[in-house]
Design a protein around this motif. Sequence first.
Motif, PDB file in Angstrom:
ATOM      1  N   LYS A   5       0.821  -1.213   0.000  1.00 48.07           N
ATOM      2  CA  LYS A   5       0.000   0.000   0.000  1.00 48.07           C
ATOM      3  C   LYS A   5       0.855   1.262   0.000  1.00 48.07           C
ATOM      4  CE  LYS A   5      -3.526  -2.306   2.709  1.00 48.07           C
ATOM      5  NZ  LYS A   5      -4.133  -2.405   4.031  1.00 48.07           N
ATOM      6  N   ARG A   6       1.970   1.196   0.708  1.00 53.01           N
ATOM      7  CA  ARG A   6       2.833   2.371   0.875  1.00 53.01           C
ATOM      8  C   ARG A   6       3.932   2.480  -0.174  1.00 53.01           C
ATOM      9  NH1 ARG A   6       3.989   2.015   7.350  1.00 53.01           N
ATOM     10  NH2 ARG A   6       1.847   2.409   8.022  1.00 53.01           N
ATOM     11  N   GLY A   7       4.169   1.435  -0.919  1.00 52.58           N
ATOM     12  CA  GLY A   7       5.283   1.439  -1.867  1.00 52.58           C
ATOM     13  C   GLY A   7       6.625   1.383  -1.150  1.00 52.58           C
ATOM     14  N   THR A   8       6.671   0.613  -0.089  1.00 48.70           N
ATOM     15  CA  THR A   8       7.863   0.497   0.751  1.00 48.70           C
ATOM     16  C   THR A   8       8.995  -0.188  -0.012  1.00 48.70           C
ATOM     17  OG1 THR A   8       6.394   0.269   2.647  1.00 48.70           O
ATOM     18  CG2 THR A   8       8.675  -0.338   2.993  1.00 48.70           C
ATOM     19  N   THR A   9      10.208   0.281   0.211  1.00 48.96           N
ATOM     20  CA  THR A   9      11.380  -0.322  -0.442  1.00 48.96           C
ATOM     21  C   THR A   9      11.805  -1.587   0.290  1.00 48.96           C
ATOM     22  OG1 THR A   9      12.997   0.873   0.884  1.00 48.96           O
ATOM     23  CG2 THR A   9      12.196   1.961  -1.116  1.00 48.96           C
ATOM     24  N   HIS A  10      12.598  -2.376  -0.409  1.00 50.91           N
ATOM     25  CA  HIS A  10      13.132  -3.608   0.181  1.00 50.91           C
ATOM     26  C   HIS A  10      13.953  -3.286   1.433  1.00 50.91           C
ATOM     27  CE1 HIS A  10      14.659  -7.700   0.313  1.00 50.91           C
ATOM     28  NE2 HIS A  10      15.897  -7.243   0.273  1.00 50.91           N
ATOM     29  N   GLU A  11      14.739  -2.239   1.369  1.00 49.50           N
ATOM     30  CA  GLU A  11      15.570  -1.840   2.509  1.00 49.50           C
ATOM     31  C   GLU A  11      14.715  -1.496   3.727  1.00 49.50           C
ATOM     32  OE1 GLU A  11      19.011   1.445   3.603  1.00 49.50           O
ATOM     33  OE2 GLU A  11      18.323   1.237   1.551  1.00 49.50           O
ATOM     34  N   GLU A  12      13.607  -0.816   3.516  1.00 47.64           N
ATOM     35  CA  GLU A  12      12.713  -0.477   4.619  1.00 47.64           C
ATOM     36  C   GLU A  12      12.053  -1.717   5.213  1.00 47.64           C
ATOM     37  OE1 GLU A  12      11.326   4.006   3.305  1.00 47.64           O
ATOM     38  OE2 GLU A  12      10.372   2.275   2.343  1.00 47.64           O
ATOM     39  N   ILE A  13      11.731  -2.676   4.367  1.00 50.81           N
ATOM     40  CA  ILE A  13      11.137  -3.924   4.855  1.00 50.81           C
ATOM     41  C   ILE A  13      12.149  -4.683   5.701  1.00 50.81           C
ATOM     42  CG2 ILE A  13      10.106  -6.129   4.205  1.00 50.81           C
ATOM     43  CD1 ILE A  13       9.167  -4.670   1.597  1.00 50.81           C
ATOM     44  N   ILE A  14      13.395  -4.757   5.244  1.00 46.87           N
ATOM     45  CA  ILE A  14      14.453  -5.408   6.023  1.00 46.87           C
ATOM     46  C   ILE A  14      14.618  -4.682   7.361  1.00 46.87           C
ATOM     47  CG2 ILE A  14      16.943  -5.891   6.141  1.00 46.87           C
ATOM     48  CD1 ILE A  14      15.508  -7.777   4.299  1.00 46.87           C
ATOM     49  N   GLY A  15      14.536  -3.377   7.342  1.00 50.60           N
ATOM     50  CA  GLY A  15      14.605  -2.600   8.583  1.00 50.60           C
ATOM     51  C   GLY A  15      13.490  -2.960   9.532  1.00 50.60           C
ATOM     52  N   TYR A  16      12.297  -3.153   8.996  1.00 52.12           N
ATOM     53  CA  TYR A  16      11.167  -3.555   9.836  1.00 52.12           C
ATOM     54  C   TYR A  16      11.405  -4.935  10.442  1.00 52.12           C
ATOM     55  CZ  TYR A  16       6.639  -5.322  11.222  1.00 52.12           C
ATOM     56  OH  TYR A  16       5.622  -5.895  11.946  1.00 52.12           O
ATOM     57  N   VAL A  17      11.852  -5.870   9.620  1.00 50.31           N
ATOM     58  CA  VAL A  17      12.114  -7.229  10.114  1.00 50.31           C
ATOM     59  C   VAL A  17      13.173  -7.180  11.213  1.00 50.31           C
ATOM     60  CG1 VAL A  17      12.998  -9.515   9.492  1.00 50.31           C
ATOM     61  CG2 VAL A  17      11.416  -8.330   7.954  1.00 50.31           C
ATOM     62  N   SER A  18      14.217  -6.403  11.004  1.00 52.39           N
ATOM     63  CA  SER A  18      15.272  -6.256  12.004  1.00 52.39           C
ATOM     64  C   SER A  18      14.719  -5.639  13.289  1.00 52.39           C
ATOM     65  CB  SER A  18      16.392  -5.392  11.434  1.00 52.39           C
ATOM     66  OG  SER A  18      17.422  -5.236  12.363  1.00 52.39           O
ATOM     67  N   TYR A  19      13.884  -4.623  13.148  1.00 55.63           N
ATOM     68  CA  TYR A  19      13.290  -3.940  14.298  1.00 55.63           C
ATOM     69  C   TYR A  19      12.366  -4.857  15.091  1.00 55.63           C
ATOM     70  CZ  TYR A  19      10.456  -0.644  16.958  1.00 55.63           C
ATOM     71  OH  TYR A  19       9.799   0.004  17.961  1.00 55.63           O
ATOM     72  N   THR A  20      11.700  -5.771  14.391  1.00 55.44           N
ATOM     73  CA  THR A  20      10.783  -6.698  15.053  1.00 55.44           C
ATOM     74  C   THR A  20      11.484  -7.493  16.148  1.00 55.44           C
ATOM     75  OG1 THR A  20       9.502  -6.901  13.020  1.00 55.44           O
ATOM     76  CG2 THR A  20       9.184  -8.614  14.660  1.00 55.44           C
ATOM     77  N   PHE A  21      12.743  -7.812  15.924  1.00 56.47           N
ATOM     78  CA  PHE A  21      13.504  -8.598  16.895  1.00 56.47           C
ATOM     79  C   PHE A  21      14.667  -7.773  17.455  1.00 56.47           C
ATOM     80  CE2 PHE A  21      11.332 -11.511  14.122  1.00 56.47           C
ATOM     81  CZ  PHE A  21      10.803 -12.437  15.008  1.00 56.47           C
ATOM     82  N   GLU A  22      14.417  -6.504  17.655  1.00 54.94           N
ATOM     83  CA  GLU A  22      15.443  -5.558  18.082  1.00 54.94           C
ATOM     84  C   GLU A  22      16.103  -5.919  19.413  1.00 54.94           C
ATOM     85  OE1 GLU A  22      15.715  -0.784  18.173  1.00 54.94           O
ATOM     86  OE2 GLU A  22      13.996  -1.652  19.201  1.00 54.94           O
ATOM     87  N   ASP A  23      15.360  -6.539  20.304  1.00 60.07           N
ATOM     88  CA  ASP A  23      15.902  -6.880  21.617  1.00 60.07           C
ATOM     89  C   ASP A  23      16.943  -7.988  21.554  1.00 60.07           C
ATOM     90  OD1 ASP A  23      14.315  -4.966  22.805  1.00 60.07           O
ATOM     91  OD2 ASP A  23      12.677  -6.373  23.197  1.00 60.07           O
ATOM     92  N   GLY A  24      17.012  -8.658  20.428  1.00 59.35           N
ATOM     93  CA  GLY A  24      18.010  -9.703  20.252  1.00 59.35           C
ATOM     94  C   GLY A  24      17.594 -11.008  20.910  1.00 59.35           C
ATOM     95  N   PHE A  25      18.541 -11.872  21.013  1.00 57.58           N
ATOM     96  CA  PHE A  25      18.310 -13.211  21.537  1.00 57.58           C
ATOM     97  C   PHE A  25      19.252 -13.466  22.703  1.00 57.58           C
ATOM     98  CE2 PHE A  25      17.163 -12.999  17.101  1.00 57.58           C
ATOM     99  CZ  PHE A  25      15.886 -13.512  17.106  1.00 57.58           C
ATOM    100  N   GLU A  26      19.001 -14.521  23.434  1.00 55.63           N
ATOM    101  CA  GLU A  26      19.789 -14.816  24.643  1.00 55.63           C
ATOM    102  C   GLU A  26      21.245 -15.127  24.340  1.00 55.63           C
ATOM    103  OE1 GLU A  26      18.307 -17.630  27.439  1.00 55.63           O
ATOM    104  OE2 GLU A  26      16.256 -16.901  27.232  1.00 55.63           O
ATOM    105  N   ARG A  27      21.479 -15.882  23.304  1.00 56.74           N
ATOM    106  CA  ARG A  27      22.834 -16.357  23.017  1.00 56.74           C
ATOM    107  C   ARG A  27      23.470 -15.581  21.869  1.00 56.74           C
ATOM    108  NH1 ARG A  27      19.492 -20.155  24.483  1.00 56.74           N
ATOM    109  NH2 ARG A  27      20.077 -21.621  26.098  1.00 56.74           N
ATOM    110  N   LEU A  28      24.767 -15.409  21.948  1.00 56.86           N
ATOM    111  CA  LEU A  28      25.493 -14.705  20.886  1.00 56.86           C
ATOM    112  C   LEU A  28      25.354 -15.410  19.538  1.00 56.86           C
ATOM    113  CD1 LEU A  28      28.761 -13.667  22.747  1.00 56.86           C
ATOM    114  CD2 LEU A  28      26.853 -12.216  22.069  1.00 56.86           C
ATOM    115  N   ILE A  29      25.356 -16.736  19.552  1.00 60.18           N
ATOM    116  CA  ILE A  29      25.253 -17.478  18.292  1.00 60.18           C
ATOM    117  C   ILE A  29      23.913 -17.216  17.625  1.00 60.18           C
ATOM    118  CG2 ILE A  29      24.418 -19.624  19.351  1.00 60.18           C
ATOM    119  CD1 ILE A  29      26.804 -19.354  16.347  1.00 60.18           C
TER     120      ILE A  29
END
Length: 82
Positions: free
Chosen positions: A30-54
């Motif tokens: 709907k917004r004409g979002t770029t691929h880079e912006e979508i990747i940013g959203y996916v990254s932001y979704t899990f911004e808090d990270g995970f328990e283990r470094l791996i």
Amino acid sequence: MLNKERVTYNTLKDWALESYFDYCRDLALKRGTTHEEIIGYVSYTFEDGFERLIENLMWQVVLLVISGGWYPERKKLCGLKS
């Protein structure tokens, strides 16, 4: 026991692709979002990270693969050279 506790690469990949698909379906088209912006959203979704470094490293690899070379800064975040 450790295998049951850690998040596998396939699970991380599934989460990332699900997040990517949901965002594209609900907003990006709907917004004409770029691929880079979508990747940013996916990254932001899990911004808090995970328990283990791996798991955090595997998450960065998943994002690198999904970016498909369209997002050169992702290589720098993963410590890869061009």
